[in-house]
Design a protein around this motif. Structure first.
Motif, PDB file in Angstrom:
ATOM      1  N   ALA A  67      48.654 -14.255 -33.431  1.00  0.00           N
ATOM      2  CA  ALA A  67      49.537 -15.409 -33.274  1.00  0.00           C
ATOM      3  C   ALA A  67      49.413 -16.007 -31.870  1.00  0.00           C
ATOM      4  CB  ALA A  67      50.981 -14.998 -33.558  1.00  0.00           C
ATOM      5  N   LEU A  68      49.350 -15.153 -30.851  1.00  0.00           N
ATOM      6  CA  LEU A  68      49.193 -15.637 -29.483  1.00  0.00           C
ATOM      7  C   LEU A  68      47.856 -16.354 -29.310  1.00  0.00           C
ATOM      8  CD1 LEU A  68      50.631 -12.678 -27.349  1.00  0.00           C
ATOM      9  CD2 LEU A  68      51.538 -14.991 -27.526  1.00  0.00           C
ATOM     10  N   ALA A  69      46.793 -15.796 -29.923  1.00  0.00           N
ATOM     11  CA  ALA A  69      45.477 -16.430 -29.817  1.00  0.00           C
ATOM     12  C   ALA A  69      45.469 -17.809 -30.459  1.00  0.00           C
ATOM     13  CB  ALA A  69      44.421 -15.540 -30.462  1.00  0.00           C
ATOM     14  N   ASN A  70      46.382 -18.019 -31.407  1.00  0.00           N
ATOM     15  CA  ASN A  70      46.472 -19.313 -32.085  1.00  0.00           C
ATOM     16  C   ASN A  70      47.585 -20.193 -31.524  1.00  0.00           C
ATOM     17  OD1 ASN A  70      44.592 -19.474 -34.647  1.00  0.00           O
ATOM     18  ND2 ASN A  70      45.296 -17.351 -34.511  1.00  0.00           N
ATOM     19  N   ASP A  71      48.124 -19.816 -30.350  1.00  0.00           N
ATOM     20  CA  ASP A  71      49.137 -20.614 -29.652  1.00  0.00           C
ATOM     21  C   ASP A  71      50.365 -20.891 -30.514  1.00  0.00           C
ATOM     22  OD1 ASP A  71      47.537 -20.859 -27.333  1.00  0.00           O
ATOM     23  OD2 ASP A  71      46.411 -22.476 -28.288  1.00  0.00           O
ATOM     24  N   ALA A  72      50.831 -19.871 -31.228  1.00  0.00           N
ATOM     25  CA  ALA A  72      52.010 -20.030 -32.083  1.00  0.00           C
ATOM     26  C   ALA A  72      53.233 -20.384 -31.244  1.00  0.00           C
ATOM     27  CB  ALA A  72      52.281 -18.748 -32.859  1.00  0.00           C
ATOM     28  N   ALA A  73      53.990 -21.359 -31.694  1.00  0.00           N
ATOM     29  CA  ALA A  73      55.212 -21.743 -30.994  1.00  0.00           C
ATOM     30  C   ALA A  73      56.304 -20.698 -31.195  1.00  0.00           C
ATOM     31  CB  ALA A  73      55.697 -23.101 -31.492  1.00  0.00           C
ATOM     32  N   ILE A  74      56.425 -20.198 -32.407  1.00  0.00           N
ATOM     33  CA  ILE A  74      57.423 -19.194 -32.755  1.00  0.00           C
ATOM     34  C   ILE A  74      56.753 -18.175 -33.665  1.00  0.00           C
ATOM     35  CG2 ILE A  74      59.665 -18.753 -33.842  1.00  0.00           C
ATOM     36  CD1 ILE A  74      60.374 -21.693 -33.310  1.00  0.00           C
ATOM     37  N   VAL A  75      57.110 -16.899 -33.489  1.00  0.00           N
ATOM     38  CA  VAL A  75      56.575 -15.844 -34.345  1.00  0.00           C
ATOM     39  C   VAL A  75      57.741 -15.178 -35.067  1.00  0.00           C
ATOM     40  CG1 VAL A  75      55.285 -13.681 -34.458  1.00  0.00           C
ATOM     41  CG2 VAL A  75      54.614 -15.454 -32.821  1.00  0.00           C
ATOM     42  N   VAL A  76      57.645 -15.144 -36.373  1.00  0.00           N
ATOM     43  CA  VAL A  76      58.650 -14.497 -37.212  1.00  0.00           C
ATOM     44  C   VAL A  76      58.032 -13.227 -37.787  1.00  0.00           C
ATOM     45  CG1 VAL A  76      60.019 -14.699 -39.341  1.00  0.00           C
ATOM     46  CG2 VAL A  76      59.787 -16.661 -37.803  1.00  0.00           C
ATOM     47  N   THR A  77      58.820 -12.165 -37.893  1.00  0.00           N
ATOM     48  CA  THR A  77      58.350 -10.964 -38.578  1.00  0.00           C
ATOM     49  C   THR A  77      59.189 -10.761 -39.829  1.00  0.00           C
ATOM     50  OG1 THR A  77      59.816  -9.396 -37.448  1.00  0.00           O
ATOM     51  CG2 THR A  77      57.745  -9.950 -36.359  1.00  0.00           C
ATOM     52  N   ALA A  78      58.517 -10.386 -40.902  1.00  0.00           N
ATOM     53  CA  ALA A  78      59.192 -10.158 -42.181  1.00  0.00           C
ATOM     54  C   ALA A  78      58.460  -9.051 -42.926  1.00  0.00           C
ATOM     55  CB  ALA A  78      59.232 -11.435 -43.018  1.00  0.00           C
ATOM     56  N   ASP A  79      59.158  -8.378 -43.812  1.00  0.00           N
ATOM     57  CA  ASP A  79      58.562  -7.308 -44.597  1.00  0.00           C
ATOM     58  C   ASP A  79      57.836  -7.872 -45.813  1.00  0.00           C
ATOM     59  OD1 ASP A  79      59.595  -5.558 -42.796  1.00  0.00           O
ATOM     60  OD2 ASP A  79      61.202  -4.800 -44.093  1.00  0.00           O
ATOM     61  N   GLY A  80      56.888  -7.096 -46.317  1.00  0.00           N
ATOM     62  CA  GLY A  80      56.115  -7.530 -47.458  1.00  0.00           C
ATOM     63  C   GLY A  80      56.667  -7.087 -48.794  1.00  0.00           C
ATOM     64  N   SER A 118      55.775 -18.102 -26.511  1.00  0.00           N
ATOM     65  CA  SER A 118      55.402 -18.016 -25.097  1.00  0.00           C
ATOM     66  C   SER A 118      55.986 -16.792 -24.409  1.00  0.00           C
ATOM     67  CB  SER A 118      55.866 -19.283 -24.367  1.00  0.00           C
ATOM     68  OG  SER A 118      57.282 -19.434 -24.468  1.00  0.00           O
ATOM     69  N   MET A 119      56.922 -16.108 -25.066  1.00  0.00           N
ATOM     70  CA  MET A 119      57.563 -14.934 -24.477  1.00  0.00           C
ATOM     71  C   MET A 119      56.918 -13.623 -24.936  1.00  0.00           C
ATOM     72  SD  MET A 119      59.984 -16.043 -22.531  1.00  0.00           S
ATOM     73  CE  MET A 119      61.030 -17.472 -22.226  1.00  0.00           C
ATOM     74  N   LEU A 120      56.080 -13.687 -25.954  1.00  0.00           N
ATOM     75  CA  LEU A 120      55.558 -12.455 -26.542  1.00  0.00           C
ATOM     76  C   LEU A 120      54.725 -11.627 -25.562  1.00  0.00           C
ATOM     77  CD1 LEU A 120      54.422 -13.042 -30.231  1.00  0.00           C
ATOM     78  CD2 LEU A 120      55.970 -11.297 -29.358  1.00  0.00           C
ATOM     79  N   ASP A 121      53.926 -12.300 -24.736  1.00  0.00           N
ATOM     80  CA  ASP A 121      53.047 -11.539 -23.858  1.00  0.00           C
ATOM     81  C   ASP A 121      53.796 -10.852 -22.727  1.00  0.00           C
ATOM     82  OD1 ASP A 121      53.690 -13.775 -22.449  1.00  0.00           O
ATOM     83  OD2 ASP A 121      51.641 -14.408 -21.998  1.00  0.00           O
ATOM     84  N   ARG A 122      55.099 -11.070 -22.612  1.00  0.00           N
ATOM     85  CA  ARG A 122      55.892 -10.343 -21.617  1.00  0.00           C
ATOM     86  C   ARG A 122      56.236  -8.924 -22.086  1.00  0.00           C
ATOM     87  NH1 ARG A 122      60.640 -14.315 -19.240  1.00  0.00           N
ATOM     88  NH2 ARG A 122      59.367 -16.182 -18.846  1.00  0.00           N
ATOM     89  N   LEU A 123      56.143  -8.696 -23.372  1.00  0.00           N
ATOM     90  CA  LEU A 123      56.607  -7.441 -23.946  1.00  0.00           C
ATOM     91  C   LEU A 123      55.498  -6.392 -23.946  1.00  0.00           C
ATOM     92  CD1 LEU A 123      58.507  -8.887 -27.047  1.00  0.00           C
ATOM     93  CD2 LEU A 123      59.277  -8.717 -24.667  1.00  0.00           C
ATOM     94  N   THR A 124      55.809  -5.225 -23.415  1.00  0.00           N
ATOM     95  CA  THR A 124      54.881  -4.093 -23.445  1.00  0.00           C
ATOM     96  C   THR A 124      55.192  -3.256 -24.676  1.00  0.00           C
ATOM     97  OG1 THR A 124      54.743  -4.039 -21.032  1.00  0.00           O
ATOM     98  CG2 THR A 124      54.047  -2.059 -22.216  1.00  0.00           C
ATOM     99  N   LEU A 125      54.321  -3.299 -25.663  1.00  0.00           N
ATOM    100  CA  LEU A 125      54.568  -2.626 -26.935  1.00  0.00           C
ATOM    101  C   LEU A 125      53.544  -1.521 -27.143  1.00  0.00           C
ATOM    102  CD1 LEU A 125      55.192  -5.819 -29.125  1.00  0.00           C
ATOM    103  CD2 LEU A 125      56.881  -4.409 -27.920  1.00  0.00           C
TER     104      LEU A 125
END
Length: 344
Positions: free
Chosen positions: A194-207, A280-287
């Motif tokens: 998602a970051l590589a594709n410059d996503a504005a917002i990332v949502v997580t959901a179960d399958g 834009s905040m995702l890369d701040r998180l150390t996971l």
């Protein structure tokens, strides 16, 4: 002068010390890991000291008020064995992390690119053997929301069924882990894509169909309106139709309370996987967590200054199949990751 024959035990111990030294030397010349050489010298020195300076063990025994030398030796040997076991565990963990990183790297390299730029909401869906539900989950997502294009991204996490094929047929971008990495590992892969594709917002959901797509509008609204960077859904503020027993519900509330105390937050549902994060905040998180990722995400977001908010959502029961969530290791896993992420 009468020669005293060598004690067979001393000979055996010296041979053992020599073998340990050779092991350390051989490991060092092949891998050049000073740690291996140091461990070999320490172990060999401890064994040799029993032959040349046995009084050392008497001194340790007197400090511990143990009179018999062999008990002292057994006690020290157990400590050494424990140290070796921990060392081997750390090596195994390091190898596992390297394999996981390589798996994700290969998967990310094969991911397609979109042309949506910063006007796209990526819905990252980790899925492990969810062929019966994943097609419905993907096809039920809207094409646009709040003016953003919606791009479903399914990370098939080592699935042995038709999860990947059914997701692709429903219109999702699909990548596959050749080896199961756990939900946390699958989300990390999805986040990087998602970051590589410059996503504005990332949502997580179960399958598995537990997260209704009609909740997306309210989940994204605080981010779109500039009020939050991280939005969490809460089953306890909304509607919970899952088949979680009283023990699991109590555990979720307990660990949520622990995070509130440790991080000065006021949330109600720390394990809910329905969330939205400003891209834009995702890369701040150390996971680093491969499985119990929800508490780690919350703690990292709080540490890095993301504005958190929680909204009520409806959580449905699984549409089909069996749950993949662990039962026995649930409490242990959450405890470990909360403590590690808080202290990191």
């Amino acid at each position: 002068m009468i020669s005293v024959p060598p004690d067979p035990l001393d000979v055996l111990l010296l041979a053992l010390a020599g073998g340990v030294l050779y092991w350390g030397f051989d490991r060092y010349r092949r891998r050049f890991k000073r740690r291996d050489l140091a461990i070999a010298f320490a172990l060999a020195g401890g064994v040799a000291s029993f032959v040349f300076v046995p009084e050392t063990f008497d001194l340790v025994g007197s400090l511990l008020e143990i009179e018999r030398r062999y008990i002292v030796v057994s006690l020290l040997a157990n400590f050494v064995l424990l140290g070796i076991a921990l060392y081997v565990m750390s090596l195994a963990s390091g190898a596992q992390n390297e394999v996981a990183a390589l798996t994700r790297s290969l998967t990310i390299e094969q991911a397609p690119r979109t042309d949506g730029g910063g006007e796209t909401v990526f819905v990252v869906i980790p899925a492990y053997d969810e062929s019966d539900t994943i097609g419905t989950v993907v096809s039920s997502l809207p094409e646009t929301i709040h003016g953003y294009a919606v791009q479903p991204l399914v990370v098939s996490d080592g699935s042995d069924d038709k999860t990947a094929a059914n997701a692709a047929a429903a219109g999702a971008m699909v990548v596959e882990h050749p080896i199961n990495q756990g939900q946390g590992g699958a989300l990390k892969t999805g986040f990087e894509i998602a970051l590589a594709n410059d996503a504005a917002i990332v949502v997580t959901a179960d399958g598995d169909g537990q997260h209704p797509p009609e909740e997306l509008d309210r989940l994204l609204a605080p981010i779109v309106d500039g009020e939050a960077d991280y939005v969490m859904g809460s089953r306890f503020l909304g509607i919970d139709r899952t088949d979680n027993g009283i023990v699991r519900r109590t555990g979720i509330r307990f660990f949520t309370g622990a995070i509130n105390v440790l991080m000065d937050t006021d949330i109600t549902d720390c394990t809910n996987g329905y969330r939205a994060i400003r891209g834009s905040m995702l890369d701040r998180l150390t996971l680093t967590e491969e499985r119990f990722n929800a508490p780690e995400l919350i703690i990292e977001a709080r540490k890095n200054g993301l504005r958190l908010t929680e909204i009520p959502v409806k959580i449905e029961d699984r549409k089909d199949g069996d749950t993949k969530k662990p039962k026995l290791g649930f409490a242990i896993g959450l405890t470990r990751i909360i403590v590690v992420a808080w202290l990191r």
